[in-house]
Design an enzyme around this catalytic site. Structure first.
Site, PDB file in Angstrom:
ATOM      1  N   GLN A 150       0.832  -1.198   0.000  1.00  0.00           N
ATOM      2  CA  GLN A 150       0.000   0.000   0.000  1.00  0.00           C
ATOM      3  C   GLN A 150       0.871   1.256   0.000  1.00  0.00           C
ATOM      4  O   GLN A 150       1.927   1.295   0.622  1.00  0.00           O
ATOM      5  CB  GLN A 150      -0.918   0.003   1.218  1.00  0.00           C
ATOM      6  CG  GLN A 150      -2.009   1.048   1.130  1.00  0.00           C
ATOM      7  CD  GLN A 150      -3.116   0.808   2.143  1.00  0.00           C
ATOM      8  OE1 GLN A 150      -3.254  -0.284   2.669  1.00  0.00           O
ATOM      9  NE2 GLN A 150      -3.892   1.832   2.420  1.00  0.00           N
ATOM     10  N   SER A 167       4.271  -6.557   2.584  1.00  0.00           N
ATOM     11  CA  SER A 167       3.002  -6.386   3.300  1.00  0.00           C
ATOM     12  C   SER A 167       1.841  -6.796   2.401  1.00  0.00           C
ATOM     13  O   SER A 167       1.693  -7.974   2.072  1.00  0.00           O
ATOM     14  CB  SER A 167       2.880  -4.946   3.798  1.00  0.00           C
ATOM     15  OG  SER A 167       1.746  -4.778   4.617  1.00  0.00           O
ATOM     16  N   LEU A 168       0.987  -5.859   1.977  1.00  0.00           N
ATOM     17  CA  LEU A 168      -0.114  -6.167   1.067  1.00  0.00           C
ATOM     18  C   LEU A 168       0.369  -6.966  -0.142  1.00  0.00           C
ATOM     19  O   LEU A 168      -0.342  -7.840  -0.646  1.00  0.00           O
ATOM     20  CB  LEU A 168      -0.769  -4.869   0.604  1.00  0.00           C
ATOM     21  CG  LEU A 168      -1.772  -4.983  -0.543  1.00  0.00           C
ATOM     22  CD1 LEU A 168      -3.024  -5.716  -0.094  1.00  0.00           C
ATOM     23  CD2 LEU A 168      -2.100  -3.614  -1.106  1.00  0.00           C
ATOM     24  N   ARG A 221      -9.446  -7.079   4.360  1.00  0.00           N
ATOM     25  CA  ARG A 221      -8.283  -6.543   5.081  1.00  0.00           C
ATOM     26  C   ARG A 221      -8.333  -5.016   5.092  1.00  0.00           C
ATOM     27  O   ARG A 221      -8.102  -4.370   6.117  1.00  0.00           O
ATOM     28  CB  ARG A 221      -7.006  -7.047   4.411  1.00  0.00           C
ATOM     29  CG  ARG A 221      -5.684  -6.682   5.088  1.00  0.00           C
ATOM     30  CD  ARG A 221      -4.563  -7.308   4.268  1.00  0.00           C
ATOM     31  NE  ARG A 221      -3.245  -7.174   4.869  1.00  0.00           N
ATOM     32  CZ  ARG A 221      -2.390  -6.212   4.618  1.00  0.00           C
ATOM     33  NH1 ARG A 221      -2.739  -5.233   3.775  1.00  0.00           N
ATOM     34  NH2 ARG A 221      -1.186  -6.187   5.176  1.00  0.00           N
ATOM     35  N   HIS A 254       0.970  -2.873  11.358  1.00  0.00           N
ATOM     36  CA  HIS A 254       2.084  -3.773  11.670  1.00  0.00           C
ATOM     37  C   HIS A 254       2.622  -3.588  13.085  1.00  0.00           C
ATOM     38  O   HIS A 254       3.832  -3.591  13.313  1.00  0.00           O
ATOM     39  CB  HIS A 254       3.216  -3.621  10.642  1.00  0.00           C
ATOM     40  CG  HIS A 254       2.825  -4.095   9.273  1.00  0.00           C
ATOM     41  ND1 HIS A 254       2.545  -5.412   8.994  1.00  0.00           N
ATOM     42  CD2 HIS A 254       2.628  -3.410   8.130  1.00  0.00           C
ATOM     43  CE1 HIS A 254       2.207  -5.522   7.718  1.00  0.00           C
ATOM     44  NE2 HIS A 254       2.245  -4.319   7.172  1.00  0.00           N
ATOM     45  N   GLN A 309       0.652 -11.397   9.960  1.00  0.00           N
ATOM     46  CA  GLN A 309       1.163 -10.216   9.265  1.00  0.00           C
ATOM     47  C   GLN A 309       0.526  -8.921   9.763  1.00  0.00           C
ATOM     48  O   GLN A 309       1.152  -7.859   9.746  1.00  0.00           O
ATOM     49  CB  GLN A 309       0.910 -10.381   7.760  1.00  0.00           C
ATOM     50  CG  GLN A 309       1.524  -9.300   6.896  1.00  0.00           C
ATOM     51  CD  GLN A 309       0.822  -9.185   5.564  1.00  0.00           C
ATOM     52  OE1 GLN A 309      -0.332  -8.792   5.495  1.00  0.00           O
ATOM     53  NE2 GLN A 309       1.520  -9.552   4.502  1.00  0.00           N
TER      54      GLN A 309
END
Length: 321
Positions: free
Chosen positions: A20, A100-101, A125, A209, A258
Site C-alpha cells: 500500500q 506487506s499487502l 483486510r 504492523h 502479518q
C-alpha cells in the site's frame, strides 16, 4: 542480446510485489488499453468485489484511491495484471515475495491462493484496517540514517510513553516505527539524538504492523479459514519471517500474523540473494521496492514495471527474437 538470452537472464530474479502506498491515479489505464488479459482480470475483479475497480484504476482520482479498502484491491489487481502479462511473455522468476499487502499477489503468483480469494481477502483486510483507523489512533514514522538496532533501541526507550514498535525493516538505513502517536514522536526524538538524519511521519490512517492492530486479527483469521491455501509451486519468501514458505497452511497462518508483525523486507532481499538471485523485478505500480533492493544489495540489478515505458521494455526483452 537475443530474445532467448534475455529470457535466460531474467529467470534468475526475484519477482517483488509492492504494498500500500504504491497506488496512483490512472495506474491501470495503459494495462487495460494495451493488454486484453488485463481487461479480463479487471472484469473478474469488478464482479468479485462488487465495485467498479477497473474504472477506479483508470479514471479514479487520488481521494478515491486513498481509501484503504479501495487501495488494497486496486494494487492487488494491478499487480496481478502485470504479472499475467509478463508470464504470458515467458517471465520465469526464481522466487517471489511481496511487501506487506504485496504478499497477496505473491501468493497468487506462487499458486497458493486463487485470484478471487486474494481479492476477497484484501478487500476485507482494507475494510478492517479502515475500521481500526477509526478506533485505534496512532501514527507511523520512517527513521533514516541509523541502523535498525538504533531504531529498536529508540522504541524501547520511548515505550515508557506508550506503545511504539518497529513496523518495517525496509533497508539497512530506513526503518519504520508504528504505535501510539506520542510514543512514536518520542521515539523519533530519541532516534534523532542518536544520529538519525531524518524522521518522517507517514501519511497513513492507522498504526499498521504493530500490536495495536490485534483487535482486527480475529475476524480476519476467521475469513482466512474459509479459503483454500495450496502449497507453493514457486519459491515464496514471506515478509513476516524473511524466509521461505513451505506449505499452504503456513501461508495461511502468516497472513494472520502479518497484521501485527513487522515487515522484514531487508531479510527477504538477503534471503533471495542466497537463492542465488541477482536481479529484482518490481511487478505492479511504483518503484519503491526497486530502490530498496538497490540500497540493500548494492550489486543488485533492478527493473520496474510501473509505467508503460518500463513494462514495454521488459515485455519486449522477454519476447523471442
Amino acid at each position: 542480446m537475443t530474445g532467448e538470452s534475455s529470457r535466460t537472464a531474467l529467470t534468475g530474479c526475484l519477482g517483488m510485489f509492492p504494498g500500500q502506498g504504491s497506488q496512483r491515479p490512472g495506474m491501470a489505464q495503459y494495462l487495460l488499453g494495451e493488454y486484453p488479459v488485463a481487461r479480463e482480470l479487471f472484469d473478474r475483479a469488478d464482479d468479485v468485489l462488487g465495485i467498479p475497480l477497473s474504472h477506479i484504476c483508470t479514471d479514479g482520482d487520488r481521494s478515491q484511491l486513498a481509501a484503504t479498502e479501495v487501495a488494497q484491491p486496486a494494487i492487488t489487481a494491478t499487480s496481478l495484471a502485470v504479472w499475467q502479462i509478463l508470464r504470458d511473455a515467458g517471465y520465469q522468476p526464481g522466487a517471489v515475495a511481496g511487501h506487506s499487502l504485496g504478499e497477496y499477489p505473491a501468493l497468487v503468483a506462487a499458486g497458493v491462493l486463487s485470484y478471487e480469494s486474494a481479492l476477497v481477502l484484501v478487500q476485507l483486510r482494507g475494510q478492517l484496517m479502515a475500521q481500526a483507523a477509526a478506533q485505534v489512533p496512532g501514527a507511523m514514522a520512517a527513521v533514516m540514517g541509523i541502523p535498525a538496532d538504533g531504531v529498536s533501541a529508540a522504541c524501547q526507550a520511548a515505550s515508557v510513553v506508550g506503545v511504539v514498535e518497529v513496523a518495517n525493516w525496509n533497508e539497512p538505513l530506513q526503518t519504520v516505527m508504528s504505535g501510539e502517536t506520542e510514543a512514536v514522536d518520542e521515539a523519533g526524538r530519541v532516534a534523532l539524538a542518536a544520529g538519525a538524519e531524518r524522521v518522517v511521519r507517514l501519511d497513513v490512517s492507522a498504526p499498521f504492523h504493530c500490536s495495536l492492530m490485534s483487535g482486527v486479527q480475529e475476524e480476519f483469521t476467521a475469513e482466512l479459514a474459509l479459503h483454500d491455501f495450496a502449497d507453493p509451486r514457486l519459491p515464496l519468501i514471506s515478509s513476516v519471517t524473511g524466509d521461505y514458505v513451505h506449505g499452504g497452511e503456513q501461508a495461511r497462518e502468516l497472513l494472520s500474523l502479518q497484521i501485527t508483525r513487522p515487515v522484514r523486507w531487508v531479510e527477504v532481499l538477503r534471503r533471495a540473494a542466497e537463492h542465488p538471485v541477482t536481479a529484482f523485478t518490481e511487478i505492479g505500480p511504483g518503484r519503491v521496492l526497486s530502490g530498496l533492493a538497490r540500497r540493500t544489495l548494492t550489486e543488485a540489478s533492478t527493473r520496474s514495471t510501473g509505467d508503460p515505458r518500463r513494462l514495454t521494455a521488459l515485455h519486449s526483452a522477454l519476447q523471442p527474437a
